[in-house]
Write a protein that holds these residues in place. Structure first.
Motif, PDB file in Angstrom:
ATOM      1  N   UNK A 302     -26.730  24.837  19.242  1.00 32.33           N
ATOM      2  CA  UNK A 302     -27.526  24.393  18.117  1.00 32.33           C
ATOM      3  C   UNK A 302     -28.345  25.477  17.872  1.00 32.33           C
ATOM      4  N   UNK A 303     -28.888  26.143  18.799  1.00 37.89           N
ATOM      5  CA  UNK A 303     -29.709  27.470  18.725  1.00 37.89           C
ATOM      6  C   UNK A 303     -29.146  28.476  17.844  1.00 37.89           C
ATOM      7  N   UNK A 304     -28.000  28.653  18.181  1.00 40.92           N
ATOM      8  CA  UNK A 304     -27.467  29.757  17.224  1.00 40.92           C
ATOM      9  C   UNK A 304     -26.997  29.194  15.993  1.00 40.92           C
ATOM     10  N   UNK A 305     -26.536  27.958  15.752  1.00 36.44           N
ATOM     11  CA  UNK A 305     -26.357  27.331  14.400  1.00 36.44           C
ATOM     12  C   UNK A 305     -27.611  27.381  13.713  1.00 36.44           C
ATOM     13  N   UNK A 306     -28.711  26.985  14.388  1.00 37.11           N
ATOM     14  CA  UNK A 306     -30.120  27.189  13.583  1.00 37.11           C
ATOM     15  C   UNK A 306     -30.419  28.304  12.812  1.00 37.11           C
ATOM     16  N   UNK A 307     -29.951  29.361  13.735  1.00 38.12           N
ATOM     17  CA  UNK A 307     -30.428  30.741  13.265  1.00 38.12           C
ATOM     18  C   UNK A 307     -29.413  31.085  12.229  1.00 38.12           C
ATOM     19  N   UNK A 308     -28.212  30.884  12.375  1.00 42.00           N
ATOM     20  CA  UNK A 308     -27.352  31.172  11.208  1.00 42.00           C
ATOM     21  C   UNK A 308     -27.623  30.399  10.013  1.00 42.00           C
ATOM     22  N   UNK A 309     -27.785  29.199   9.700  1.00 39.69           N
ATOM     23  CA  UNK A 309     -28.185  28.242   8.762  1.00 39.69           C
ATOM     24  C   UNK A 309     -29.439  28.795   8.163  1.00 39.69           C
ATOM     25  N   UNK A 310     -30.446  29.231   9.229  1.00 39.72           N
ATOM     26  CA  UNK A 310     -31.619  29.691   8.334  1.00 39.72           C
ATOM     27  C   UNK A 310     -31.504  30.997   7.716  1.00 39.72           C
ATOM     28  N   UNK A 311     -30.722  31.857   8.152  1.00 36.04           N
ATOM     29  CA  UNK A 311     -30.434  33.330   7.501  1.00 36.04           C
ATOM     30  C   UNK A 311     -29.558  32.844   6.375  1.00 36.04           C
ATOM     31  N   UNK A 312     -28.845  32.091   6.376  1.00 39.71           N
ATOM     32  CA  UNK A 312     -27.886  31.917   5.057  1.00 39.71           C
ATOM     33  C   UNK A 312     -28.787  31.612   4.016  1.00 39.71           C
ATOM     34  N   UNK A 313     -29.573  30.298   4.302  1.00 39.94           N
ATOM     35  CA  UNK A 313     -30.245  30.055   3.269  1.00 39.94           C
ATOM     36  C   UNK A 313     -31.795  30.609   2.783  1.00 39.94           C
ATOM     37  N   UNK A 314     -32.101  31.840   3.655  1.00 34.71           N
ATOM     38  CA  UNK A 314     -33.139  32.458   3.220  1.00 34.71           C
ATOM     39  C   UNK A 314     -32.394  33.606   2.374  1.00 34.71           C
ATOM     40  N   UNK A 315     -31.058  33.802   2.080  1.00 35.65           N
ATOM     41  CA  UNK A 315     -30.386  34.759   1.174  1.00 35.65           C
ATOM     42  C   UNK A 315     -30.382  36.062   1.782  1.00 35.65           C
ATOM     43  N   UNK A 316     -30.595  36.253   3.302  1.00 34.21           N
ATOM     44  CA  UNK A 316     -30.675  37.843   3.663  1.00 34.21           C
ATOM     45  C   UNK A 316     -29.441  38.057   4.480  1.00 34.21           C
ATOM     46  N   UNK A 317     -29.257  39.182   4.845  1.00 29.84           N
ATOM     47  CA  UNK A 317     -28.341  39.920   5.850  1.00 29.84           C
ATOM     48  C   UNK A 317     -29.302  40.066   6.967  1.00 29.84           C
ATOM     49  N   UNK A 318     -28.433  39.976   8.331  1.00 30.72           N
ATOM     50  CA  UNK A 318     -29.100  40.025   9.314  1.00 30.72           C
ATOM     51  C   UNK A 318     -28.206  40.370  10.578  1.00 30.72           C
ATOM     52  N   UNK A 319     -28.781  40.755  11.549  1.00 26.50           N
ATOM     53  CA  UNK A 319     -28.040  40.842  12.831  1.00 26.50           C
ATOM     54  C   UNK A 319     -28.654  39.739  13.700  1.00 26.50           C
ATOM     55  N   UNK A 320     -27.652  38.586  14.058  1.00 29.55           N
ATOM     56  CA  UNK A 320     -28.710  37.685  14.950  1.00 29.55           C
ATOM     57  C   UNK A 320     -27.633  37.966  16.367  1.00 29.55           C
ATOM     58  N   UNK A 321     -28.796  37.901  17.514  1.00 30.73           N
ATOM     59  CA  UNK A 321     -28.324  38.146  18.485  1.00 30.73           C
ATOM     60  C   UNK A 321     -29.315  37.410  19.633  1.00 30.73           C
ATOM     61  N   UNK A 322     -28.687  36.430  20.089  1.00 31.37           N
ATOM     62  CA  UNK A 322     -29.480  35.454  21.096  1.00 31.37           C
ATOM     63  C   UNK A 322     -28.653  35.078  22.206  1.00 31.37           C
TER      64      UNK A 322
END
Length: 368
Positions: A302-322
Motif C-alpha cells: 500500500x505504501x508503494x501503491x500510494x506513491x505511484x497513484x499520487x505521482x500519476x495523478x499529479x501528472x509528473x514524471x518521477x523516480x520512486x524508490x522506497x
C-alpha cells in the motif's frame, strides 16, 4: 431519489490475526527521515523558528539568530534547487482527469498491481487489468474493473487485447507495467524454460506493451508510463539471478524510453515513472527477512501503491524508490570493492532466499 450509493464489502486485512509488534518495530530510519522532512528540514518550519526568535526580540547579531537564519536560508536554497532540478529532469506536469484517463495495469489481479487496480476501481476510473489469472464476472463487476485474460509476454495477445480495450474504454493513456514472476533457483539449477519465462514476463512484456500502447499516447499527446523494477536490479542476489537480471534490464529500458519520448514531437505530455521498491510484504518473497528492520524495513504494498497513484495523478514524471535505502543504493557501486563485499555479507542479501526456505533445488548432472 438520488443516485444509489455504491456498496463496498468490508474486508479485514489478511494479517489481522497476527500479534502486535513491539513499538520499536515501527521505528525505522524512513519514519525518522519523513518526520525530519516535515519539520527540521522544511524551509517553512525553519523560517518559523526565525520568526519565533524575533517575537522574543532576539537581536539579529545574536548567535542563535544567526544560526537559525543560516539554517533557514540553507533549507530554502536546497528546496528551490530540488524544484529546479526536477523541472529540468522531468519537465512540467500534465493535467490529469481520471474521468478522461484509461488505465491499463499488467499483472493486476494480485499483489501491488491488484491493489492499485482496486483503488482506481473504487474511484470509478476507467481501469483494466491484463493478467493470465482468471477473474469471474461477478467479482470484476463488484470491483469496477475490466479484466482481460492475456499473457503480456506474447506480443500478439497484447495487440489483440489492445484493440478490445480501445473499443470498450477508449484510447489508453496510463500504462502500469507491473507483471512479474520469480524462480528462486541458482543459475545451474535453473532450466532454460524458467529463465525464458522470467524474462518474457518481467522484461519482454514491457517491450510488447510499449510498442502497442505508446503510439496511442503519442497520438493523443498525453499519457503516463509506469515501469516497476526492483532494488535487486541494482544489487543482484544469489538464487535470484533471472529475476534480478530481468529487473536490471528494466532500468536501462526506462532510461531509453525516457530519452526517446523526450525526442518525440508529441512526447512533452507523456510522463515516465520508474519504481524501484525494496522488499515488499507480498507472497512473492514471503518469509524473507531483512538484516535490520530499522535500516531496511519490509514495506507494505500500500505504501508503494500510494506513491505511484499520487505521482500519476499529479501528472509528473518521477523516480520512486522506497524504502529510503533503495533511493541511495547506487552509492554502493562507488565504494571500494572490499567494503561492498562486507556490506553484502552483513545484509545477508545472498543468503536470504535460502534462510527463508524458499530455495528450489534441482540437481542437474553435467553432460559429457
Amino acid at each position: 431519489m438520488g443516485a444509489r450509493i455504491k456498496e463496498l464489502p468490508a474486508r479485514l486485512p489478511k494479517n489481522f490475526n497476527k500479534p502486535d509488534e513491539p513499538w520499536y518495530h515501527y521505528l525505522t530510519i524512513d519514519l525518522i527521515w519523513k518526520v525530519l522532512g516535515y519539520t527540521l528540514f522544511h524551509p517553512w518550519v525553519a523560517w518559523i523558528l526565525v520568526l519565533c526568535l524575533r517575537a522574543q526580540y532576539t537581536p539579529y547579531e545574536n548567535l542563535e539568530m544567526r544560526i537559525a537564519m543560516a539554517w533557514a536560508f540553507l533549507m530554502t536554497i536546497i528546496g528551490i534547487f530540488g524544484i529546479i532540478s526536477d523541472r529540468i529532469a522531468y519537465g512540467s506536469p500534465r493535467d490529469v482527469d481520471l474521468s478522461e484517463e484509461v488505465i491499463i495495469i499488467t499483472g493486476g489481479v494480485e499483489g501491488l498491481g491488484g491493489l492499485i487496480a482496486e483503488v482506481y476501481g473504487m474511484r470509478n476510473a476507467n481501469v483494466c487489468v491484463l493478467d493470465t489469472k482468471k477473474v469471474d464476472d461477478d467479482e470484476a463487476e463488484e470491483k469496477g474493473i475490466l479484466y482481460y485474460e492475456c499473457d503480456v509476454g506474447d506480443a500478439q495477445q497484447v495487440e489483440k487485447v489492445a484493440a478490445e480495450i480501445v473499443e470498450d474504454l477508449g484510447t489508453p493513456t496510463v500504462l502500469i507495467n507491473n507483471a512479474g514472476i520469480v524462480h528462486t533457483k541458482s543459475i545451474i539449477n535453473s532450466t532454460a524454460e524458467e529463465v525464458e519465462q522470467t524474462f518474457r514476463t518481467n522484461t519482454l512484456s514491457h517491450f510488447n506493451t510499449l510498442r502497442t500502447f505508446l503510439p496511442y499516447m503519442l497520438n493523443e499527446g498525453r499519457g503516463t508510463i509506469v515501469t516497476v523494477s526492483s532494488v535487486l536490479g541494482h544489487l543482484g542476489a544469489a538464487n535470484l539471478s533471472s529475476y534480478a537480471a530481468s529487473k536490471a534490464a528494466l532500468l536501462a529500458l526506462h532510461a531509453s524510453l525516457k530519452a526517446e519520448v523526450a525526442q518525440h514531437p508529441n512526447g512533452a505530455e507523456v510522463k515516465t515513472i520508474l519504481v524501484t521498491p525494496g522488499q515488499m510484504s507480498t507472497t512473492m518473497f514471503a518469509g524473507v527477512k531483512t538484516p535490520s528492520n530499522f535500516l531496511g524495513p519490509v514495506i507494505a504494498p500500500v505504501d508503494v501503491a500510494k506513491e505511484i497513484i499520487k505521482t500519476i495523478e499529479k501528472g509528473e514524471s518521477a523516480d520512486i524508490a522506497v524504502p529510503l535505502y533503495s533511493r541511495y543504493i547506487g552509492i554502493l557501486g562507488v565504494l571500494p570493492v572490499g567494503v561492498q563485499s562486507l556490506i553484502r555479507r552483513w545484509s545477508g542479501v545472498d543468503r536470504a532466499i535460502e534462510r527463508a526456505g524458499l530455495l528450489q533445488k534441482k540437481h542437474i548432472s553435467p553432460k559429457n
